[in-house]
Design a protein around this motif. Sequence first.
Motif, PDB file in Angstrom:
ATOM      1  N   GLY A 129       0.346  -4.320   3.341  1.00  0.00           N
ATOM      2  CA  GLY A 129      -0.933  -4.614   4.238  1.00  0.00           C
ATOM      3  C   GLY A 129      -1.312  -3.849   5.418  1.00  0.00           C
ATOM      4  O   GLY A 129      -0.058  -3.471   5.841  1.00  0.00           O
ATOM      5  N   ALA A 130      -2.359  -4.494   6.107  1.00  0.00           N
ATOM      6  CA  ALA A 130      -2.337  -3.672   7.574  1.00  0.00           C
ATOM      7  C   ALA A 130      -1.338  -4.710   8.528  1.00  0.00           C
ATOM      8  O   ALA A 130      -1.583  -5.506   8.567  1.00  0.00           O
ATOM      9  N   GLY A 131      -0.551  -3.755   9.209  1.00  0.00           N
ATOM     10  CA  GLY A 131       0.354  -4.287  10.270  1.00  0.00           C
ATOM     11  C   GLY A 131       1.582  -4.797   9.713  1.00  0.00           C
ATOM     12  O   GLY A 131       2.349  -5.385  10.397  1.00  0.00           O
ATOM     13  N   GLY A 132       1.767  -4.943   8.345  1.00  0.00           N
ATOM     14  CA  GLY A 132       2.873  -5.162   7.638  1.00  0.00           C
ATOM     15  C   GLY A 132       4.211  -4.693   7.691  1.00  0.00           C
ATOM     16  O   GLY A 132       3.716  -3.374   8.150  1.00  0.00           O
ATOM     17  N   PRO A 133       5.255  -4.924   7.330  1.00  0.00           N
ATOM     18  CA  PRO A 133       6.337  -4.088   7.308  1.00  0.00           C
ATOM     19  C   PRO A 133       6.373  -2.773   6.468  1.00  0.00           C
ATOM     20  O   PRO A 133       5.844  -3.115   5.270  1.00  0.00           O
ATOM     21  N   ILE A 134       7.091  -1.933   6.658  1.00  0.00           N
ATOM     22  CA  ILE A 134       7.250  -0.745   6.155  1.00  0.00           C
ATOM     23  C   ILE A 134       8.536  -0.756   5.449  1.00  0.00           C
ATOM     24  O   ILE A 134       9.668  -0.910   6.091  1.00  0.00           O
ATOM     25  N   ILE A 135       8.583  -0.894   4.149  1.00  0.00           N
ATOM     26  CA  ILE A 135      10.056  -1.000   3.306  1.00  0.00           C
ATOM     27  C   ILE A 135      10.741   0.163   2.816  1.00  0.00           C
ATOM     28  O   ILE A 135      11.878   0.237   2.383  1.00  0.00           O
ATOM     29  N   ALA A 136       9.778   1.452   2.941  1.00  0.00           N
ATOM     30  CA  ALA A 136      10.405   2.653   2.291  1.00  0.00           C
ATOM     31  C   ALA A 136       9.468   3.852   2.737  1.00  0.00           C
ATOM     32  O   ALA A 136       8.266   3.757   2.898  1.00  0.00           O
ATOM     33  N   ALA A 137      10.133   4.975   3.192  1.00  0.00           N
ATOM     34  CA  ALA A 137       9.428   6.004   3.711  1.00  0.00           C
ATOM     35  C   ALA A 137      10.174   7.244   3.216  1.00  0.00           C
ATOM     36  O   ALA A 137      11.583   7.203   2.970  1.00  0.00           O
ATOM     37  N   ALA A 138       9.355   8.382   2.955  1.00  0.00           N
ATOM     38  CA  ALA A 138      10.235   9.527   2.629  1.00  0.00           C
ATOM     39  C   ALA A 138       9.325  11.073   3.177  1.00  0.00           C
ATOM     40  O   ALA A 138       8.062  10.986   3.018  1.00  0.00           O
ATOM     41  N   LYS A 139       9.845  11.790   3.722  1.00  0.00           N
ATOM     42  CA  LYS A 139       9.410  12.975   4.082  1.00  0.00           C
ATOM     43  C   LYS A 139       8.586  13.530   3.006  1.00  0.00           C
ATOM     44  O   LYS A 139       9.318  13.932   1.785  1.00  0.00           O
ATOM     45  N   ILE A 140       7.489  14.213   3.033  1.00  0.00           N
ATOM     46  CA  ILE A 140       6.854  15.069   1.844  1.00  0.00           C
ATOM     47  C   ILE A 140       7.244  16.475   2.120  1.00  0.00           C
ATOM     48  O   ILE A 140       7.073  17.124   3.174  1.00  0.00           O
TER      49      ILE A 140
ATOM     50  N   ASN B  86       0.808  -1.315  -0.136  1.00  0.00           N
ATOM     51  CA  ASN B  86      -0.130  -0.003  -0.205  1.00  0.00           C
ATOM     52  C   ASN B  86       0.882   1.237   0.063  1.00  0.00           C
ATOM     53  O   ASN B  86       1.982   1.252   0.509  1.00  0.00           O
ATOM     54  N   ILE B  87       0.438   2.174  -0.603  1.00  0.00           N
ATOM     55  CA  ILE B  87       1.237   3.369  -0.894  1.00  0.00           C
ATOM     56  C   ILE B  87       0.583   4.372   0.162  1.00  0.00           C
ATOM     57  O   ILE B  87      -0.865   4.650  -0.260  1.00  0.00           O
ATOM     58  N   MET B  88       0.998   4.901   1.164  1.00  0.00           N
ATOM     59  CA  MET B  88       0.354   5.484   2.094  1.00  0.00           C
ATOM     60  C   MET B  88       0.842   6.946   2.375  1.00  0.00           C
ATOM     61  O   MET B  88       1.850   7.091   2.364  1.00  0.00           O
ATOM     62  N   VAL B  89       0.199   7.867   2.871  1.00  0.00           N
ATOM     63  CA  VAL B  89       0.225   9.102   3.034  1.00  0.00           C
ATOM     64  C   VAL B  89      -0.195   9.483   4.528  1.00  0.00           C
ATOM     65  O   VAL B  89      -1.290   9.575   4.742  1.00  0.00           O
TER      66      VAL B  89
ATOM     67  N   ILE C 225      -4.342   9.486   8.025  1.00  0.00           N
ATOM     68  CA  ILE C 225      -3.618   8.646   7.260  1.00  0.00           C
ATOM     69  C   ILE C 225      -4.523   8.073   5.922  1.00  0.00           C
ATOM     70  O   ILE C 225      -5.621   7.878   6.127  1.00  0.00           O
ATOM     71  N   THR C 226      -3.824   8.210   4.528  1.00  0.00           N
ATOM     72  CA  THR C 226      -4.463   7.961   3.555  1.00  0.00           C
ATOM     73  C   THR C 226      -3.918   6.883   2.568  1.00  0.00           C
ATOM     74  O   THR C 226      -2.515   7.312   2.615  1.00  0.00           O
ATOM     75  N   LYS C 227      -4.500   6.060   2.241  1.00  0.00           N
ATOM     76  CA  LYS C 227      -3.774   5.100   1.151  1.00  0.00           C
ATOM     77  C   LYS C 227      -4.443   5.924  -0.194  1.00  0.00           C
ATOM     78  O   LYS C 227      -5.398   6.030  -0.537  1.00  0.00           O
ATOM     79  N   ILE C 228      -3.251   6.032  -1.014  1.00  0.00           N
ATOM     80  CA  ILE C 228      -3.387   6.556  -2.260  1.00  0.00           C
ATOM     81  C   ILE C 228      -3.053   5.685  -3.347  1.00  0.00           C
ATOM     82  O   ILE C 228      -3.166   6.261  -4.708  1.00  0.00           O
ATOM     83  N   GLY C 229      -2.872   4.375  -3.208  1.00  0.00           N
ATOM     84  CA  GLY C 229      -2.392   3.685  -4.513  1.00  0.00           C
ATOM     85  C   GLY C 229      -1.877   2.242  -3.898  1.00  0.00           C
ATOM     86  O   GLY C 229      -1.692   1.976  -2.436  1.00  0.00           O
TER      87      GLY C 229
ATOM     88  N   GLU D 125       2.586  18.560   8.413  1.00  0.00           N
ATOM     89  CA  GLU D 125       3.681  18.005   7.505  1.00  0.00           C
ATOM     90  C   GLU D 125       3.411  16.799   7.376  1.00  0.00           C
ATOM     91  O   GLU D 125       2.129  16.197   7.589  1.00  0.00           O
ATOM     92  N   GLY D 126       3.941  15.880   6.282  1.00  0.00           N
ATOM     93  CA  GLY D 126       3.522  14.497   5.839  1.00  0.00           C
ATOM     94  C   GLY D 126       4.734  13.645   5.661  1.00  0.00           C
ATOM     95  O   GLY D 126       5.990  14.144   5.364  1.00  0.00           O
ATOM     96  N   VAL D 127       4.251  12.478   5.435  1.00  0.00           N
ATOM     97  CA  VAL D 127       5.475  11.380   5.125  1.00  0.00           C
ATOM     98  C   VAL D 127       4.615  10.413   4.523  1.00  0.00           C
ATOM     99  O   VAL D 127       3.466   9.960   4.591  1.00  0.00           O
ATOM    100  N   ALA D 128       5.208   9.832   3.344  1.00  0.00           N
ATOM    101  CA  ALA D 128       4.715   8.726   2.388  1.00  0.00           C
ATOM    102  C   ALA D 128       5.623   7.515   2.552  1.00  0.00           C
ATOM    103  O   ALA D 128       6.780   7.643   2.888  1.00  0.00           O
ATOM    104  N   PHE D 129       4.699   6.350   2.635  1.00  0.00           N
ATOM    105  CA  PHE D 129       5.384   5.303   2.991  1.00  0.00           C
ATOM    106  C   PHE D 129       4.947   3.946   2.315  1.00  0.00           C
ATOM    107  O   PHE D 129       3.716   4.061   1.793  1.00  0.00           O
ATOM    108  N   LEU D 130       5.793   2.965   2.222  1.00  0.00           N
ATOM    109  CA  LEU D 130       5.071   1.790   1.387  1.00  0.00           C
ATOM    110  C   LEU D 130       5.054   0.626   2.321  1.00  0.00           C
ATOM    111  O   LEU D 130       5.971   0.401   3.166  1.00  0.00           O
ATOM    112  N   GLN D 131       3.829   0.053   2.670  1.00  0.00           N
ATOM    113  CA  GLN D 131       3.591  -1.038   3.845  1.00  0.00           C
ATOM    114  C   GLN D 131       2.882  -2.012   3.210  1.00  0.00           C
ATOM    115  O   GLN D 131       2.039  -2.002   2.315  1.00  0.00           O
TER     116      GLN D 131
END
Length: 296
Positions: free
Chosen positions: A285-296, A216-219, A250-254, A277-283
């Motif tokens: 599924g729900a409760g799964g590992p976050i593999i990348a994150a970046a401040k917006i 999930n692409i989360m913001v 928290i919003t799933k955008i893709g 402020e904001g941060v985007a991250f790849l997770q």
Amino acid sequence: MSFLRRLFRRKKPAPLVCSVTLDDHGNPIGDDPSHVHTSACFVDFEPLALVELFQSQGCVSCLPAVPTIQKAVTEQPNRLLLTYNVTLFDHLGWKDTFASGGPAGAVGDQRQRAYVKKWGRNTLFTPQVVVNGLTDTSGARGADDINEAVNHARAGLRLPFHVYLDANDTEVRIDSDAPVPGASLPTAAPDTTTDAAPITAPVALPAPAPTLPLYNIMVATFRAGDQTVKIGKGPNKGKKLPHRNAIDTITKIGQWQGGDLTVALPVPKSSWGHGIEGVAFLQEGAGGPIIAAAKI
């Protein structure tokens, strides 16, 4: 100089090349459709660690622990703290003002329970610090607990591909050498060095690339800085609890499953309002590992 060394710490030597196509004027083409990422495209800097703190104004243990947790996270440039207030102790006489009666409170409860379910547990506690969706701690030992959790999370994430996440005022971009779903692995070219008649043999079809999990692409947006609440009832009556980078939405955008992808933000950052402020991250599924994150 020590700050820069920490910020750009490399775990192995930087790659030497990453080829791109140039236009007629010798300028690189930003989104070259013919470019194929390899490991040489990705410099292995120390990634941003996303540290999620679950706390409650009705939790007696939070009062001494939260300030030391905040300090341990924010004193390092490659860590980002997000604070979620939960309703876990609302029954003790004081309804958490950040968690009750608003969407941010529901987000905190949902995310904390998602981690507990993912890890097969049946208990909840605060304060709880979750690092990159992989490890957690109570933070009772302050910096020692946080540093240990961050190190375990980084050591526990071993991906068979590279992924780089970046974000700006209007969009989130993912660059990766992970194959897109359904892609085929390269095959060797046929041997044309002999005039002998070919031997009839079954045709070997290209092997499909391994399928990646769906991420999930989360913001997440948060109120940057500190907010302090004086508690009016319950076991912490008359005491104050600090809230740093309190979560707003928290919003799933893709979704992403390999390859390169650019996704627009729901609204530009410039319209978020003062102090947001904001941060985007790849997770995963729900409760799964976050593999990348970046401040917006």
